[in-house]
Design a protein around this motif. Structure first.
Motif, PDB file in Angstrom:
ATOM      1  N   ILE A  70      88.684  69.640  87.018  1.00  0.00           N
ATOM      2  CA  ILE A  70      87.413  68.926  86.839  1.00  0.00           C
ATOM      3  C   ILE A  70      86.979  68.978  85.380  1.00  0.00           C
ATOM      4  O   ILE A  70      86.544  67.974  84.805  1.00  0.00           O
ATOM      5  CB  ILE A  70      86.336  69.528  87.758  1.00  0.00           C
ATOM      6  CG1 ILE A  70      86.665  69.217  89.231  1.00  0.00           C
ATOM      7  CG2 ILE A  70      84.958  68.984  87.406  1.00  0.00           C
ATOM      8  CD1 ILE A  70      85.785  69.939  90.230  1.00  0.00           C
ATOM      9  N   GLU A  71      87.121  70.141  84.766  1.00  0.00           N
ATOM     10  CA  GLU A  71      86.651  70.305  83.389  1.00  0.00           C
ATOM     11  C   GLU A  71      87.514  69.562  82.379  1.00  0.00           C
ATOM     12  O   GLU A  71      87.001  69.024  81.387  1.00  0.00           O
ATOM     13  CB  GLU A  71      86.606  71.793  83.034  1.00  0.00           C
ATOM     14  CG  GLU A  71      85.500  72.550  83.752  1.00  0.00           C
ATOM     15  CD  GLU A  71      85.485  74.024  83.407  1.00  0.00           C
ATOM     16  OE1 GLU A  71      86.420  74.483  82.717  1.00  0.00           O
ATOM     17  OE2 GLU A  71      84.545  74.722  83.837  1.00  0.00           O
ATOM     18  N   ASN A  72      88.821  69.523  82.606  1.00  0.00           N
ATOM     19  CA  ASN A  72      89.681  68.867  81.606  1.00  0.00           C
ATOM     20  C   ASN A  72      89.926  67.382  81.906  1.00  0.00           C
ATOM     21  O   ASN A  72      90.691  66.717  81.201  1.00  0.00           O
ATOM     22  CB  ASN A  72      91.009  69.611  81.440  1.00  0.00           C
ATOM     23  CG  ASN A  72      91.872  69.600  82.711  1.00  0.00           C
ATOM     24  OD1 ASN A  72      91.745  68.728  83.559  1.00  0.00           O
ATOM     25  ND2 ASN A  72      92.758  70.589  82.823  1.00  0.00           N
ATOM     26  N   GLY A  73      89.288  66.886  82.956  1.00  0.00           N
ATOM     27  CA  GLY A  73      89.350  65.457  83.233  1.00  0.00           C
ATOM     28  C   GLY A  73      90.589  64.976  83.941  1.00  0.00           C
ATOM     29  O   GLY A  73      90.833  63.769  84.033  1.00  0.00           O
ATOM     30  N   THR A  74      91.401  65.903  84.479  1.00  0.00           N
ATOM     31  CA  THR A  74      92.626  65.500  85.173  1.00  0.00           C
ATOM     32  C   THR A  74      92.443  65.408  86.688  1.00  0.00           C
ATOM     33  O   THR A  74      93.391  65.085  87.404  1.00  0.00           O
ATOM     34  CB  THR A  74      93.766  66.488  84.860  1.00  0.00           C
ATOM     35  OG1 THR A  74      93.396  67.797  85.333  1.00  0.00           O
ATOM     36  CG2 THR A  74      94.041  66.538  83.371  1.00  0.00           C
ATOM     37  N   ALA A  75      91.246  65.700  87.179  1.00  0.00           N
ATOM     38  CA  ALA A  75      91.000  65.689  88.624  1.00  0.00           C
ATOM     39  C   ALA A  75      91.048  64.266  89.170  1.00  0.00           C
ATOM     40  O   ALA A  75      90.617  63.316  88.506  1.00  0.00           O
ATOM     41  CB  ALA A  75      89.647  66.324  88.932  1.00  0.00           C
ATOM     42  N   GLN A  76      91.586  64.128  90.373  1.00  0.00           N
ATOM     43  CA  GLN A  76      91.512  62.853  91.069  1.00  0.00           C
ATOM     44  C   GLN A  76      90.048  62.506  91.311  1.00  0.00           C
ATOM     45  O   GLN A  76      89.175  63.371  91.312  1.00  0.00           O
ATOM     46  CB  GLN A  76      92.262  62.932  92.398  1.00  0.00           C
ATOM     47  CG  GLN A  76      93.758  63.180  92.259  1.00  0.00           C
ATOM     48  CD  GLN A  76      94.503  62.000  91.670  1.00  0.00           C
ATOM     49  OE1 GLN A  76      94.169  60.853  91.931  1.00  0.00           O
ATOM     50  NE2 GLN A  76      95.518  62.289  90.847  1.00  0.00           N
ATOM     51  N   GLU A  77      89.762  61.207  91.534  1.00  0.00           N
ATOM     52  CA  GLU A  77      88.369  60.763  91.641  1.00  0.00           C
ATOM     53  C   GLU A  77      87.606  61.535  92.717  1.00  0.00           C
ATOM     54  O   GLU A  77      86.451  61.925  92.515  1.00  0.00           O
ATOM     55  CB  GLU A  77      88.304  59.273  91.947  1.00  0.00           C
ATOM     56  CG  GLU A  77      86.870  58.756  92.011  1.00  0.00           C
ATOM     57  CD  GLU A  77      86.785  57.286  92.350  1.00  0.00           C
ATOM     58  OE1 GLU A  77      85.683  56.724  92.239  1.00  0.00           O
ATOM     59  OE2 GLU A  77      87.818  56.701  92.731  1.00  0.00           O
ATOM     60  N   SER A  78      88.233  61.774  93.863  1.00  0.00           N
ATOM     61  CA  SER A  78      87.551  62.456  94.960  1.00  0.00           C
ATOM     62  C   SER A  78      87.122  63.863  94.550  1.00  0.00           C
ATOM     63  O   SER A  78      85.993  64.280  94.784  1.00  0.00           O
ATOM     64  CB  SER A  78      88.469  62.520  96.187  1.00  0.00           C
ATOM     65  OG  SER A  78      87.819  63.159  97.262  1.00  0.00           O
ATOM     66  N   LEU A  79      88.029  64.605  93.895  1.00  0.00           N
ATOM     67  CA  LEU A  79      87.681  65.944  93.433  1.00  0.00           C
ATOM     68  C   LEU A  79      86.639  65.878  92.328  1.00  0.00           C
ATOM     69  O   LEU A  79      85.706  66.692  92.289  1.00  0.00           O
ATOM     70  CB  LEU A  79      88.931  66.676  92.948  1.00  0.00           C
ATOM     71  CG  LEU A  79      88.713  68.065  92.326  1.00  0.00           C
ATOM     72  CD1 LEU A  79      88.045  69.003  93.318  1.00  0.00           C
ATOM     73  CD2 LEU A  79      90.035  68.654  91.833  1.00  0.00           C
ATOM     74  N   GLY A  80      86.761  64.916  91.427  1.00  0.00           N
ATOM     75  CA  GLY A  80      85.781  64.767  90.365  1.00  0.00           C
ATOM     76  C   GLY A  80      84.382  64.511  90.904  1.00  0.00           C
ATOM     77  O   GLY A  80      83.389  64.977  90.331  1.00  0.00           O
ATOM     78  N   LEU A  81      84.291  63.789  92.021  1.00  0.00           N
ATOM     79  CA  LEU A  81      82.989  63.511  92.618  1.00  0.00           C
ATOM     80  C   LEU A  81      82.349  64.764  93.206  1.00  0.00           C
ATOM     81  O   LEU A  81      81.135  64.796  93.419  1.00  0.00           O
ATOM     82  CB  LEU A  81      83.127  62.449  93.706  1.00  0.00           C
ATOM     83  CG  LEU A  81      83.267  61.003  93.227  1.00  0.00           C
ATOM     84  CD1 LEU A  81      83.513  60.078  94.413  1.00  0.00           C
ATOM     85  CD2 LEU A  81      82.018  60.564  92.465  1.00  0.00           C
ATOM     86  N   LEU A  82      83.155  65.799  93.475  1.00  0.00           N
ATOM     87  CA  LEU A  82      82.583  67.027  94.016  1.00  0.00           C
ATOM     88  C   LEU A  82      81.562  67.602  93.048  1.00  0.00           C
ATOM     89  O   LEU A  82      80.516  68.110  93.467  1.00  0.00           O
ATOM     90  CB  LEU A  82      83.693  68.038  94.308  1.00  0.00           C
ATOM     91  CG  LEU A  82      83.227  69.383  94.883  1.00  0.00           C
ATOM     92  CD1 LEU A  82      82.449  69.198  96.170  1.00  0.00           C
ATOM     93  CD2 LEU A  82      84.428  70.297  95.121  1.00  0.00           C
ATOM     94  N   ARG A  83      81.853  67.542  91.775  1.00  0.00           N
ATOM     95  CA  ARG A  83      80.891  68.026  90.779  1.00  0.00           C
ATOM     96  C   ARG A  83      79.632  67.173  90.792  1.00  0.00           C
ATOM     97  O   ARG A  83      78.508  67.703  90.807  1.00  0.00           O
ATOM     98  CB  ARG A  83      81.524  68.009  89.392  1.00  0.00           C
ATOM     99  CG  ARG A  83      80.575  68.454  88.287  1.00  0.00           C
ATOM    100  CD  ARG A  83      81.273  68.445  86.936  1.00  0.00           C
ATOM    101  NE  ARG A  83      80.496  69.167  85.943  1.00  0.00           N
ATOM    102  CZ  ARG A  83      80.963  69.598  84.786  1.00  0.00           C
ATOM    103  NH1 ARG A  83      82.235  69.396  84.485  1.00  0.00           N
ATOM    104  NH2 ARG A  83      80.195  70.240  83.938  1.00  0.00           N
ATOM    105  N   GLU A  84      79.813  65.866  90.778  1.00  0.00           N
ATOM    106  CA  GLU A  84      78.676  64.941  90.729  1.00  0.00           C
ATOM    107  C   GLU A  84      77.781  65.117  91.946  1.00  0.00           C
ATOM    108  O   GLU A  84      76.552  65.252  91.828  1.00  0.00           O
ATOM    109  CB  GLU A  84      79.207  63.508  90.637  1.00  0.00           C
ATOM    110  CG  GLU A  84      78.183  62.466  90.294  1.00  0.00           C
ATOM    111  CD  GLU A  84      78.844  61.115  90.022  1.00  0.00           C
ATOM    112  OE1 GLU A  84      78.226  60.087  90.381  1.00  0.00           O
ATOM    113  OE2 GLU A  84      79.962  61.085  89.462  1.00  0.00           O
TER     114      GLU A  84
END
Length: 484
Positions: A182-196
């Motif tokens: 998540i921090e380095n921007g390599t997360a898939q969209e679904s995982l990235g949305l977990l932070r949001e």
């Protein structure tokens, strides 16, 4: 405040290992499953029928500690075309494998929950189910209770439902790896949305008045044959993940309240004036400004667990909160009190059925309610005994005593040494002003202290305390400090 792992000598390691064995014997922990239960588990694993609804097109992922095999939850998150978010949250469908009255069911009611010790795990269900056929392992079709949560652009829940479906997880992640991606921007969209979504839900929690105390966990592990006792601070992704689980628990509670039958996890607010005054006194003694009109929840969110004084207050304050309990209701006879004070909403346990007995029942109640069906008889028949069964759970006691044993073991070779400590509690109200509790930053422990110099213990003060006793085998006061 930096903390280091607390190392133990070989003698202390042996003492801790013996003490853990004695603790399990004292708690009557079942270390193996009867043959009839293992046979029933094998049969259930081979005969389980998958649901008709197919959700295997959704790319679920799981997040758990490394090497975990008992995977209760999987999720997939996406944006909604009109704005907002949709969260798919799959929960292992244990009821597909465990039938009421079966040997598996009887054994689960005896065990209540999975118990975790540093040297072994005592599962609620046989591993062929909990780590195999019922676990949401990657690249396996699994029966699940599939929750669908719709949220608006601000993270507010607008709709929730749950139904049975077959799902397939695509990836098994651990917390550190997920955080890094998540921090380095390599997360898939679904995982990235977990932070949001997680951050939005944290803001919703604050507005609701809920309390999340991010205290570092004191973790006892067995690594390469040696015990380790260390503080482990939670990663942000763990908090975001917890928000999805909390949202599901709140949704489940509301579904059951609307249906008129259910099991809530309730906790009343601490209303005793003497307790509230005591918390204010402790805060003042520790140099924490608690202004009039500021709620406990607001104060807690402002504190930093890395600050020794703040850590001391948070540790003591959370220990004074009233214990939560299971509240059962049926036939539209709703209980007078339905809230969980720390969450600031009605809430229930429903997201860990592989590891907790009650979740199998709450999940079934929600599935039937969403399908406009009456609860099955096997659930109704168990409602009256669920609170008594869960009260026999040994997880909390085992966890607390394991940490006590580890603290005594790590200090075993340091009897007579003097440590910097903070007095975070005294027994003055009980007529014992020279007895209390101290907090040590390094090694980080909480322990009993007795003043032997004729002076009362000053609450919140920094003192030099001498280690009088550290013995895992002691019946009382495994760790004891004195103020000479």
């Amino acid at each position: 405040m930096r903390r280091r792992p607390m190392h133990m000598s070989a003698e202390a390691q042996d003492a801790l290992r013996t003490a853990l064995e004695e603790l399990r014997a004292e708690l009557k922990v079942p270390l193996s499953f009867p043959k009839r239960v293992l046979k029933a588990a094998d049969k259930a694993a081979g005969e389980a029928r998958l649901p008709d609804k197919d959700a295997t097109h959704l790319p679920f992922f799981t997040i758990d500690p490394p090497a975990s095999k008992d995977l209760d939850q999987a999720m997939h998150l996406e944006r909604r075309p009109g704005g907002g978010y949709r969260v798919y949250y799959a929960i292992a469908d244990v009821a597909t494998f465990v039938r009421a009255g079966s040997p598996l069911d009887v054994e689960a009611h005896d065990r209540i929950e999975t118990l975790y010790f540093p040297d072994l795990k005592v599962p609620l269900h046989p591993p062929v189910l909990s780590e195999g056929a019922a676990s949401l392992l990657p690249n396996k079709d699994r029966p699940a209770l599939l929750w669908q949560h719709d949220l608006d652009a601000h993270g507010n829940l607008t709709d929730s439902s749950v139904s049975r479906a077959v799902i397939r997880s695509r990836a098994q992640l651990d917390y550190a790896g997920a955080q890094q991606a998540i921090e380095n921007g390599t997360a898939q969209e679904s995982l990235g949305l977990l932070r949001e979504i997680g951050e939005l839900r944290e803001a919703v929690e604050i507005a609701r008045g809920g309390i999340s105390v991010n205290l570092p966990d004191q973790e006892v592990t067995l690594e390469d044959g040696s015990f380790r006792l260390r503080y482990v601070a939670a990663l942000p992704v763990e908090g975001w993940n917890e928000q999805i689980s909390l949202m599901t628990g709140m949704s489940a509670a509301q579904i059951m309240l609307d249906a008129g039958t259910g099991i809530l996890r309730t906790q009343k607010e601490q209303a005793e004036p003497n307790v509230i005054k005591r918390l204010h006194d402790i805060a003042r003694a520790l140099g924490i400004v608690w202004r009039p009109g500021v709620s406990y929840a607001t104060l807690v969110r402002r504190l930093d667990p890395q600050n020794q004084q703040h850590m001391a207050f948070l540790t003591e304050a959370t220990s004074t909160m009233l214990r939560a309990q299971y509240t059962v209701f049926r036939d539209n006879q709703k209980p007078a009190y339905t809230m969980h004070a720390a969450i600031a909403a009605p809430y229930t346990h429903c997201t860990a059925p592989l590891r907790r007995l009650v979740d199998r029942y709450t999940g079934e109640l929600c599935v039937t309610a969403c399908a406009d069906k009456a609860p099955p008889n096997w659930v109704l028949d168990a409602l009256s005994c669920i609170p008594c069964d869960t009260a026999r759970g040994k997880g909390g006691l085992a966890g607390r005593q394991t940490v006590d044993l580890a603290e005594a073991a790590v200090l075993k070779d340091r009897v007579g040494e003097v440590f910097d400590a903070a007095v975070i509690d005294t027994d003055a109200e009980r007529g014992r002003p020279r007895e209390g509790k101290v907090f040590l930053a390094d090694p980080a422990v909480l322990a009993k202290v007795v003043s032997t110099n004729g002076l009362d213990l000053p609450l919140g003060s920094s003192i030099r305390a001498r280690l009088k006793q550290a013995d895992p085998a002691a019946d009382e006061d495994k760790v004891l400090f004195t103020v000479p």
